[in-house]
Design an enzyme around this catalytic site. Structure first.
Site, PDB file in Angstrom:
ATOM      1  N   PRO A 128      35.991 -33.052  -9.779  1.00  0.00           N
ATOM      2  CA  PRO A 128      34.667 -32.582 -10.148  1.00  0.00           C
ATOM      3  C   PRO A 128      33.867 -32.237  -8.903  1.00  0.00           C
ATOM      4  O   PRO A 128      33.779 -33.030  -7.978  1.00  0.00           O
ATOM      5  CB  PRO A 128      34.044 -33.787 -10.866  1.00  0.00           C
ATOM      6  N   GLU A 129      33.305 -31.065  -8.886  1.00  0.00           N
ATOM      7  CA  GLU A 129      32.362 -30.715  -7.836  1.00  0.00           C
ATOM      8  C   GLU A 129      30.971 -30.972  -8.395  1.00  0.00           C
ATOM      9  O   GLU A 129      30.820 -31.361  -9.553  1.00  0.00           O
ATOM     10  CB  GLU A 129      32.527 -29.235  -7.450  1.00  0.00           C
TER      11      GLU A 129
END
Length: 283
Positions: free
Chosen positions: A2-3
DNA sequence: ACTGGCTCCTGAGGGC
DNA sequence: TGCCCTCAGGAGCCAG
């Protein structure tokens, strides 16, 4: 992996499902995350007041403290009826009143969970900010104070590659590998240039591109079908809108020349050697 | 003070 | 088809 946009999308998806609810119990099925998970016995019984975010940390603000969650690179959250069978790699469950179970799923276990107590009358987010994992963090990229002048100042005298510089969480948070590659492409700046040698004008464009690329990804997250109640708590990437990431060897979207793939600081780095120069040239 | 390299972990993907 | 091998990546930590 996840960014920041995925973390923010997760926050927005989960928040309305659990905020205001009282925690009934906690299940730690696998404490061996990045750091051993140790949560206090006093946590059950507390009401969840809000869900916020600092960098890629999700902050679950309870009455007497803050649960600090990081999704690492394979983590995701879902909210399910408590009777739903656990999946492999469901390491942590927070069971709220109404039999809603907030589950952390993280195959690679690079994620983390910490508890930061708040003194009676103390401000929760302030207390969370003093946690060792949060205390050294740089500015939020969507903060208006994040601009070219800020980056230029912080870059003074620094010789590391500009890509590594913008991925340094003590400078600016939430710029992961994908968006670092994308923002540098859009700014026309070569990832390998020394941070201290990028001009103010270059940093003005770069800061704007970072904000745009993260902001639009968050917007897309909000409009993409993503169900935190059922199976799909795991946000996907939007490869179709990425210009360079994972496209080494493919033609540059601007000039058609094959994109170059290198490694920088151990990370996959892709750029166009024609369109990305030392100072950048795209407004 | 900086910088680069190491580390954790598992699933995906390539090669044969 | 299936097995084995390599490798990616967030970010804290540490050595030079």
């Amino acid at each position: 992996m996840p960014e920041l946009p995925e973390v923010e999308t997760t926050r927005r998806g989960v928040e309305p499902l659990v905020v205001g609810k009282r925690l009934r119990s906690i299940v730690v099925r696998e404490p061996r995350l990045r750091w051993p998970v140790s949560l206090p016995d006093s946590l059950p019984g507390q009401r969840l007041l809000s869900v916020t975010r600092r960098a890629k940390y999700l902050l679950f603000v309870f009455e007497e403290g803050v649960l600090i969650l990081h999704l690492g690179m394979s983590g995701s959250l879902r909210v399910l009826p408590d009777e739903t069978p656990y999946l492999k790699h469901d390491h942590l469950a927070l069971i709220f009143e109404g039999e809603r179970s907030l589950r952390l799923h993280d195959p690679r276990r690079f994620g983390s969970a910490h508890w930061q107590p708040v003194d009676a009358g103390g401000e929760a987010l302030e207390a969370a900010g003093r946690h060792r994992l949060l205390s050294g963090l740089g500015i939020e990229p969507l903060d208006p104070a994040f601009d070219g002048a800020y980056l230029k100042t912080r870059a003074r005298g620094r010789r590391l590659a500009v890509k590594n510089f913008i991925m340094d969480g003590t400078v600016v948070v939430g710029v992961g590998n994908i968006y670092a590659n994308e923002a540098l492409f859009l700014a026309g700046i070569r990832p390998t240039v020394q941070a201290g040698r990028v001009s103010l004008a270059g940093y003005e464009v770069l800061s704007r591109r970072i904000r745009e690329v993260l902001g639009s990804a968050i917007q897309m997250g909000g409009t993409t079908l993503r169900d935190f109640v059922n199976q799909d708590g795991n946000p996907g990437y939007f490869r179709q809108v990425l210009n360079v990431y994972d496209r080494a060897g493919e033609p540059c979207p601007l000039c058609g020349q094959p994109l170059k793939g290198i490694r920088l600081g151990g990370r996959a780095t892709v750029y166009c050697s024609k369109c990305q120069r030392a100072q950048g040239f795209r407004p």
